[in-house]
Scaffold this motif. Structure first.
Motif, PDB file in Angstrom:
ATOM      1  N   GLY A  96       0.844  -1.260  -0.341  1.00 30.48           N
ATOM      2  CA  GLY A  96       0.162   0.328   0.197  1.00 30.48           C
ATOM      3  C   GLY A  96       0.867   0.738  -0.239  1.00 30.48           C
ATOM      4  O   GLY A  96       0.400   1.787  -0.826  1.00 30.48           O
ATOM      5  N   ASN A  97       2.116   1.260   0.320  1.00 27.27           N
ATOM      6  CA  ASN A  97       2.833   2.276   1.168  1.00 27.27           C
ATOM      7  C   ASN A  97       3.568   2.642  -0.655  1.00 27.27           C
ATOM      8  O   ASN A  97       3.819   4.099  -1.012  1.00 27.27           O
ATOM      9  N   LEU A  98       3.917   1.226  -1.272  1.00 26.05           N
ATOM     10  CA  LEU A  98       4.364   2.206  -2.962  1.00 26.05           C
ATOM     11  C   LEU A  98       3.189   2.630  -3.761  1.00 26.05           C
ATOM     12  O   LEU A  98       3.227   2.213  -4.859  1.00 26.05           O
ATOM     13  N   ASP A 137      -2.142   2.918 -10.549  1.00 28.07           N
ATOM     14  CA  ASP A 137      -0.172   2.431 -11.294  1.00 28.07           C
ATOM     15  C   ASP A 137       0.798   1.903 -10.301  1.00 28.07           C
ATOM     16  O   ASP A 137       1.050   2.661  -9.380  1.00 28.07           O
ATOM     17  N   TYR A 138       0.739   0.865 -11.495  1.00 25.20           N
ATOM     18  CA  TYR A 138       1.952  -0.397 -10.176  1.00 25.20           C
ATOM     19  C   TYR A 138       2.931  -0.400 -10.716  1.00 25.20           C
ATOM     20  O   TYR A 138       4.305  -1.016 -10.493  1.00 25.20           O
ATOM     21  N   THR A 139       3.777   1.361 -11.173  1.00 24.35           N
ATOM     22  CA  THR A 139       5.032   0.845 -11.852  1.00 24.35           C
ATOM     23  C   THR A 139       6.319   0.920 -10.537  1.00 24.35           C
ATOM     24  O   THR A 139       6.571  -0.159 -10.355  1.00 24.35           O
ATOM     25  N   LYS A 140       6.245   1.668  -9.775  1.00 26.89           N
ATOM     26  CA  LYS A 140       7.026   1.570  -8.244  1.00 26.89           C
ATOM     27  C   LYS A 140       6.661   0.408  -7.673  1.00 26.89           C
ATOM     28  O   LYS A 140       7.683  -0.440  -7.777  1.00 26.89           O
ATOM     29  N   PRO A 141       5.467  -0.788  -7.506  1.00 20.96           N
ATOM     30  CA  PRO A 141       6.202  -1.806  -6.587  1.00 20.96           C
ATOM     31  C   PRO A 141       6.262  -2.417  -7.691  1.00 20.96           C
ATOM     32  O   PRO A 141       7.213  -3.706  -7.198  1.00 20.96           O
ATOM     33  N   LEU A 142       6.364  -3.042  -9.123  1.00 21.86           N
ATOM     34  CA  LEU A 142       6.587  -3.744 -10.202  1.00 21.86           C
ATOM     35  C   LEU A 142       8.337  -3.062 -10.316  1.00 21.86           C
ATOM     36  O   LEU A 142       8.774  -4.190 -10.397  1.00 21.86           O
ATOM     37  N   LEU A 143       8.816  -2.352 -10.254  1.00 23.91           N
ATOM     38  CA  LEU A 143      10.525  -1.991 -10.625  1.00 23.91           C
ATOM     39  C   LEU A 143      10.614  -2.485  -9.098  1.00 23.91           C
ATOM     40  O   LEU A 143      12.448  -3.030  -9.514  1.00 23.91           O
ATOM     41  N   PHE A 144       9.596  -2.272  -7.376  1.00 19.59           N
ATOM     42  CA  PHE A 144      11.075  -2.740  -7.014  1.00 19.59           C
ATOM     43  C   PHE A 144      10.991  -4.004  -7.043  1.00 19.59           C
ATOM     44  O   PHE A 144      11.785  -4.577  -6.278  1.00 19.59           O
TER      45      PHE A 144
END
Lengths: 226, 313
Positions: free
Chosen positions: B193-195, B205-212
């Motif tokens: 949830g944070n990301l 937009d799932y860019t941040k969690p997916l890249l992590f």
């Protein structure tokens, strides 16, 4: 407004006259075909069109319940499977159709635009499928999106087409790309109707040869998607 | 538009009866039935997605090592360049640098996005508060040394049955305390949830969690078992024994051969090659030689065999 007082060259009249002139009813919906149109290869054009209809139909059913529905219900998974296999059939039949048209040199006789619209349809169908794969909300979507982003980013497309943005990809998949594919296919089919099925090679006139008037275009009736 | 050498004469021969609408309806019924049969026989793949919570519980050392690399600015995402940051120019082909030209459109500061901001959401941990304060107060060089030293130590970390990590003693500053808190947050599912935080309530937009996750090892580990890696022709595959995107075979092929295979600019080179080939494909009717091959290799004699049999001349 009576016929006598109707403006003769209104936009509407011009459009109608141009449309009917290019595609009179007997050309748009023919009831006869030249006898050379006799091969199984011709089936793949209409099969591609039929697969596209199945794709759009199953996609609309999936859209009714939203992107997560198919993960949770058997009925949803069934329609997702129909959608997937229709896509596989669409590409298979389209590739066979394209190869068939290549070996028939089906661009002859003023049919270049028929080939061009068919080729562009194939190329636009690829990102249409890709956006579907990355909109699945499962592991495939995670892996494919994180891999596909590198190609998109490398040529700058990633700056405005973010494959890791589910919302953006879903929008492109259920609206923008399907509209483009359907429009291209519609244009392609209408061009086929206008120019007819390309005839066998012995009717080909060599460059510089004396040709009868109108030889640049075949005007015979033809099939729906050839 | 059509070159003069490909003009055709109008058909003056006989016509056969033809029902266009009937043909389309029959094709539609046939393709629908075929899709249904394939569905009944093979269904469709639906592997559950990986989660950050799952990753941090299954591979705590890998998760922590990835988080440390985000903090140190040494992860794949941290060093990616546009569209995420300015850490590098990105890929190029000769003078073509579209990745750099299009700029940073989805900015990600990995240290803040993946470590420092999520840790700020843990409010009832004085030790963490003190560790974070010490980290933020230290010079950038010191922070990087702590993170890199701890990242190196994690390569030899041992993992207890309860998921606790043990590393050799070293000069890591407050980084272990911060990572321990981040691991705990991730294992409870709080990091996902944070990301996804933004100014909006709804998120797509799932860019941040997916890249992590992509910087870590879990997605890749699953990909290897499913034959999805680049070296396994993965770009055209999907999970299970399904056809996948077989139409990408030519695109995938370039990644298997030199000079693309080992190039740091493989993606842009392959896309450029495919762009040229795609244009050639569209313009086949206008390309001398290519457009004449069907005349030279008479496969059309097979296609129109009935016509040629009836009209041998």
């Amino acid at each position: 407004m009576s016929v006598a007082t109707r403006p003769k060259r209104s936009w509407t009249v011009r459009t109608r006259e141009a449309a009917v002139g290019a595609l009179p009813p007997e050309k748009l919906l023919p009831d006869g075909q030249p006898t050379y149109v006799a091969s199984w290869i011709y089936v793949f054009g209409v099969a591609t069109l039929a697969a596209l209809i199945v794709i759009v139909g199953s996609g609309m059913i999936l859209s009714l319940k939203g992107p997560a529905w198919w993960h949770d219900t058997g009925v949803g998974h069934f329609f997702n499977s129909i959608h997937l296999w229709a896509v596989e059939l669409f590409f298979f039949t389209m590739v066979v159709h394209l190869w068939g048209k290549y070996w028939m040199a089906a661009w002859r006789g003023g049919r270049t635009r028929v080939w061009v619209t068919g080729a562009i349809t194939f190329l636009v169908a690829i990102p249409t499928a890709l956006t579907g794969y990355v909109s699945q909300q499962n592991y495939d979507a995670q892996w494919i999106s994180t891999q596909a982003k590198d190609a998109m980013n490398s040529v700058g497309i990633g700056a405005f087409f973010n494959v890791t943005n589910f919302g953006q990809m879903y929008s492109w998949h259920v609206l923008l790309f399907p509209v483009a594919v359907v429009a291209l296919v519609a244009g392609h089919v209408l061009l086929v109707r206008r120019h007819g099925v390309v005839p066998p090679f012995e009717l080909t006139a060599r460059a510089g040869a004396q040709e009868p008037a109108g030889a640049a275009r075949s005007d015979g009736p033809s099939d729906v998607s050839r | 538009m059509s070159p003069p050498s490909t003009k055709t004469l109008p058909w003056k021969g006989p016509y056969a009866p033809y029902d266009l609408i009937k043909e389309l309806v029959i094709a539609l019924v046939a393709m629908t039935l075929l899709a249904i049969v394939l569905t009944i026989l093979f269904s469709s793949p639906d592997e559950k997605p990986s989660t950050i919570a799952q990753w941090s519980r299954q591979l705590p050392a890998d998760f922590t090592k990835t988080a440390v690399s985000e903090l140190a600015g040494t992860s794949k995402t941290a060093e990616y360049g546009p569209p995420y940051n300015h850490a590098s120019e990105g890929q190029h082909a000769a003078f073509l640098k579209p990745q750099e030209w299009l700029g940073v459109s989805h900015p990600i500061d990995t240290a803040n996005a993946y470590v420092l901001e999520p840790l700020q959401t843990i409010t009832n941990d004085p030790a963490l508060k003190s560790a974070t304060a010490a980290y933020n107060a230290a010079p950038a060089k010191q922070r990087k040394e702590w993170a890199e030293a701890y990242g190196k130590a994690l390569e030899k970390a041992t993992v207890a049955a309860n998921g606790t990590l043990t590393v050799q003693p070293g000069s890591y500053g407050p980084v272990p305390a911060m990572m321990s808190a981040l691991l705990g947050l991730a294992q409870t599912g709080g990091l996902e949830g944070n990301l996804l935080r933004s100014n909006q309530f709804f998120q797509t937009d799932y860019t941040k969690p997916l890249l992590f996750m992509s910087d870590g090892g879990l997605l890749e580990e699953r990909a290897q078992t499913q034959h999805l890696l680049g070296g396994q022709w993965g770009m055209m595959n999907e999970t299970g024994s399904y056809p996948g995107q077989s139409w990408l075979w030519l695109y995938t092929l370039w990644y298997q051969i030199e000079p693309f295979k080992s190039s740091a600019n493989a993606d842009i080179l392959v896309v450029l090659v495919m762009t040229v080939l795609s244009l050639a494909f569209i313009l086949v009717p206008l390309i001398p030689g290519i457009r004449s091959i069907p005349r030279w290799i008479p496969i059309h004699r097979l296609i129109w065999r009935e016509h040629y049999r009836a009209r041998p001349s």
